[in-house]
Structures are given as C-alpha cells and as structure tokens.
Design a protein around this motif. Structure first.
Motif, PDB file in Angstrom:
ATOM      1  N   TYR A  83       0.839  -1.196   0.000  1.00 57.52           N
ATOM      2  CA  TYR A  83       0.000   0.000   0.000  1.00 57.52           C
ATOM      3  C   TYR A  83       0.876   1.250   0.000  1.00 57.52           C
ATOM      4  CZ  TYR A  83      -4.329  -2.486   1.071  1.00 57.52           C
ATOM      5  OH  TYR A  83      -5.440  -3.284   1.014  1.00 57.52           O
ATOM      6  N   SER A  84       0.443   2.253  -0.746  1.00 58.58           N
ATOM      7  CA  SER A  84       1.101   3.555  -0.705  1.00 58.58           C
ATOM      8  C   SER A  84       0.097   4.574  -0.185  1.00 58.58           C
ATOM      9  CB  SER A  84       1.607   3.952  -2.097  1.00 58.58           C
ATOM     10  OG  SER A  84       0.541   3.989  -3.032  1.00 58.58           O
ATOM     11  N   PHE A  85       0.630   5.634   0.398  1.00 59.04           N
ATOM     12  CA  PHE A  85      -0.203   6.662   1.026  1.00 59.04           C
ATOM     13  C   PHE A  85       0.206   8.040   0.547  1.00 59.04           C
ATOM     14  CE2 PHE A  85       0.174   3.052   3.800  1.00 59.04           C
ATOM     15  CZ  PHE A  85      -1.133   2.800   4.153  1.00 59.04           C
ATOM     16  N   GLU A  86      -0.736   8.953   0.626  1.00 56.96           N
ATOM     17  CA  GLU A  86      -0.480  10.339   0.237  1.00 56.96           C
ATOM     18  C   GLU A  86      -1.169  11.251   1.249  1.00 56.96           C
ATOM     19  OE1 GLU A  86      -2.472  12.572  -3.304  1.00 56.96           O
ATOM     20  OE2 GLU A  86      -0.839  11.318  -4.087  1.00 56.96           O
ATOM     21  N   GLN A  87      -0.432  12.255   1.684  1.00 52.55           N
ATOM     22  CA  GLN A  87      -1.017  13.206   2.628  1.00 52.55           C
ATOM     23  C   GLN A  87      -1.922  14.170   1.869  1.00 52.55           C
ATOM     24  OE1 GLN A  87       1.761  15.408   5.073  1.00 52.55           O
ATOM     25  NE2 GLN A  87       0.291  15.386   6.752  1.00 52.55           N
ATOM     26  N   GLN A  88      -3.085  14.392   2.421  1.00 48.30           N
ATOM     27  CA  GLN A  88      -4.073  15.269   1.784  1.00 48.30           C
ATOM     28  C   GLN A  88      -3.892  16.712   2.254  1.00 48.30           C
ATOM     29  OE1 GLN A  88      -6.353  13.450  -0.603  1.00 48.30           O
ATOM     30  NE2 GLN A  88      -4.409  12.438  -0.143  1.00 48.30           N
ATOM     31  N   ALA A  89      -4.545  17.637   1.579  1.00 49.13           N
ATOM     32  CA  ALA A  89      -4.426  19.066   1.891  1.00 49.13           C
ATOM     33  C   ALA A  89      -4.819  19.364   3.342  1.00 49.13           C
ATOM     34  CB  ALA A  89      -5.275  19.887   0.926  1.00 49.13           C
ATOM     35  N   ASP A  90      -5.750  18.564   3.886  1.00 52.71           N
ATOM     36  CA  ASP A  90      -6.192  18.792   5.267  1.00 52.71           C
ATOM     37  C   ASP A  90      -5.264  18.141   6.302  1.00 52.71           C
ATOM     38  OD1 ASP A  90      -6.780  16.081   5.092  1.00 52.71           O
ATOM     39  OD2 ASP A  90      -8.931  16.325   5.430  1.00 52.71           O
ATOM     40  N   GLY A  91      -4.173  17.506   5.827  1.00 52.99           N
ATOM     41  CA  GLY A  91      -3.220  16.883   6.728  1.00 52.99           C
ATOM     42  C   GLY A  91      -3.469  15.406   6.974  1.00 52.99           C
ATOM     43  N   SER A  92      -4.620  14.893   6.565  1.00 53.63           N
ATOM     44  CA  SER A  92      -4.928  13.470   6.757  1.00 53.63           C
ATOM     45  C   SER A  92      -4.175  12.622   5.721  1.00 53.63           C
ATOM     46  CB  SER A  92      -6.432  13.227   6.636  1.00 53.63           C
ATOM     47  OG  SER A  92      -6.864  13.472   5.303  1.00 53.63           O
ATOM     48  N   TRP A  93      -4.073  11.336   6.002  1.00 48.98           N
ATOM     49  CA  TRP A  93      -3.427  10.400   5.088  1.00 48.98           C
ATOM     50  C   TRP A  93      -4.481   9.483   4.492  1.00 48.98           C
ATOM     51  CZ3 TRP A  93       1.633  10.516   3.667  1.00 48.98           C
ATOM     52  CH2 TRP A  93       2.472  11.340   4.416  1.00 48.98           C
ATOM     53  N   ARG A  94      -4.331   9.207   3.196  1.00 54.37           N
ATOM     54  CA  ARG A  94      -5.245   8.295   2.514  1.00 54.37           C
ATOM     55  C   ARG A  94      -4.449   7.343   1.630  1.00 54.37           C
ATOM     56  NH1 ARG A  94     -10.583  11.588   0.645  1.00 54.37           N
ATOM     57  NH2 ARG A  94     -11.047  12.565   2.641  1.00 54.37           N
ATOM     58  N   ILE A  95      -5.093   6.258   1.269  1.00 53.95           N
ATOM     59  CA  ILE A  95      -4.472   5.251   0.410  1.00 53.95           C
ATOM     60  C   ILE A  95      -4.406   5.771  -1.022  1.00 53.95           C
ATOM     61  CG2 ILE A  95      -4.710   2.914  -0.533  1.00 53.95           C
ATOM     62  CD1 ILE A  95      -6.207   2.233   2.149  1.00 53.95           C
ATOM     63  N   SER A  96      -3.200   5.752  -1.590  1.00 46.03           N
ATOM     64  CA  SER A  96      -3.027   6.227  -2.964  1.00 46.03           C
ATOM     65  C   SER A  96      -2.845   5.080  -3.948  1.00 46.03           C
ATOM     66  CB  SER A  96      -1.832   7.179  -3.058  1.00 46.03           C
ATOM     67  OG  SER A  96      -0.638   6.539  -2.645  1.00 46.03           O
ATOM     68  N   GLY A  97      -2.625   3.875  -3.441  1.00 48.00           N
ATOM     69  CA  GLY A  97      -2.481   2.732  -4.326  1.00 48.00           C
ATOM     70  C   GLY A  97      -2.274   1.447  -3.555  1.00 48.00           C
ATOM     71  N   CYS A  98      -2.530   0.345  -4.230  1.00 45.64           N
ATOM     72  CA  CYS A  98      -2.295  -0.985  -3.671  1.00 45.64           C
ATOM     73  C   CYS A  98      -1.790  -1.851  -4.811  1.00 45.64           C
ATOM     74  CB  CYS A  98      -3.579  -1.566  -3.088  1.00 45.64           C
ATOM     75  SG  CYS A  98      -3.360  -3.248  -2.449  1.00 45.64           S
ATOM     76  N   TYR A  99      -0.599  -2.371  -4.627  1.00 43.44           N
ATOM     77  CA  TYR A  99       0.027  -3.186  -5.658  1.00 43.44           C
ATOM     78  C   TYR A  99       0.111  -4.615  -5.142  1.00 43.44           C
ATOM     79  CZ  TYR A  99       1.040   1.524  -6.990  1.00 43.44           C
ATOM     80  OH  TYR A  99       0.898   2.851  -7.305  1.00 43.44           O
ATOM     81  N   LEU A 100      -0.541  -5.531  -5.853  1.00 38.09           N
ATOM     82  CA  LEU A 100      -0.595  -6.936  -5.431  1.00 38.09           C
ATOM     83  C   LEU A 100       0.443  -7.756  -6.161  1.00 38.09           C
ATOM     84  CD1 LEU A 100      -4.382  -7.842  -5.362  1.00 38.09           C
ATOM     85  CD2 LEU A 100      -2.834  -7.713  -3.418  1.00 38.09           C
TER      86      LEU A 100
END
Length: 108
Positions: A83-100
């Motif tokens: 899983y990769s993550f990216e910080q959002q403009a509001d400071g939260s982190w979300r999933i940006s991708g999942c490589y199987l």
C-alpha cells in the motif's frame, strides 16, 4: 489503521466507507463508491475478501510511505499487498495505491 478500516468496510459491503479511505485523485478516477467497489471486487480479491491478514514493514520511499500487508486470498493463495499513502491538503493520510503480487512469484 487506514488499511484495516478499509478492509473492514469491504467486509461489511460499505462502499462509501471504503471509498473514503482513497485519495481524492483515486476518488476522481473511479467517480463513485460503487465503481470503486466493483474494481476492488474484480481486481483485488485478496484484499477484498482475505482469509488472513498480517502487517509487515512500513517504510518511507521517495514517493511517500508504504506498508507491506501479507494476505491469504479467498482461494488460499498468499499475496503481498504493498500500500502507498499520500497526505491530503487537510493533513490526513489516505491510500493512494495498492500493488498486489503473488508470493509464489517472488524470487527468494
């Protein structure tokens, strides 16, 4: 925790909740929670309906943080979900991708 929460949303069939853990760019790409859930059901069955889940290493890459997740899929095959993550403009982190990748395919 983000990954576990998304997997719980998959397990309960809550498309909106599962979609909420994806980055804005992924949400724009898939447009609706239903399209997102359909894509996960079709292409990511090991994380959609895992038999077992074990968290591995997390590390920082030049693209951002990643998390290894070892899953046994619904057919008993073992997979590495990176899983990769990216910080959002509001400071939260979300999933940006999942490589199987099937673990049997990884050379020792």
């Amino acid at each position: 925790m983000i990954i576990k929460n998304q997997m719980n949303a998959f397990a309960s069939g809550n498309a909106e909740k599962a979609f909420s853990f994806a980055t804005r760019s992924l949400q724009q790409r898939f447009q609706t929670p239903e399209f997102f859930m359909q894509m996960v059901r079709q292409g990511y069955k090991p994380v959609y309906r895992p038999r077992s889940v074990a968290f591995g290493k997390s590390k920082m890459t030049r693209y951002g943080p990643t998390q290894e997740v070892f899953v046994t899929g619904p057919k008993g095959e073992n997979w590495l979900a990176l899983y990769s993550f990216e910080q959002q403009a509001d400071g939260s982190w979300r999933i940006s991708g999942c490589y199987l990748r099937k673990l049997d395919d990884i050379s020792a």
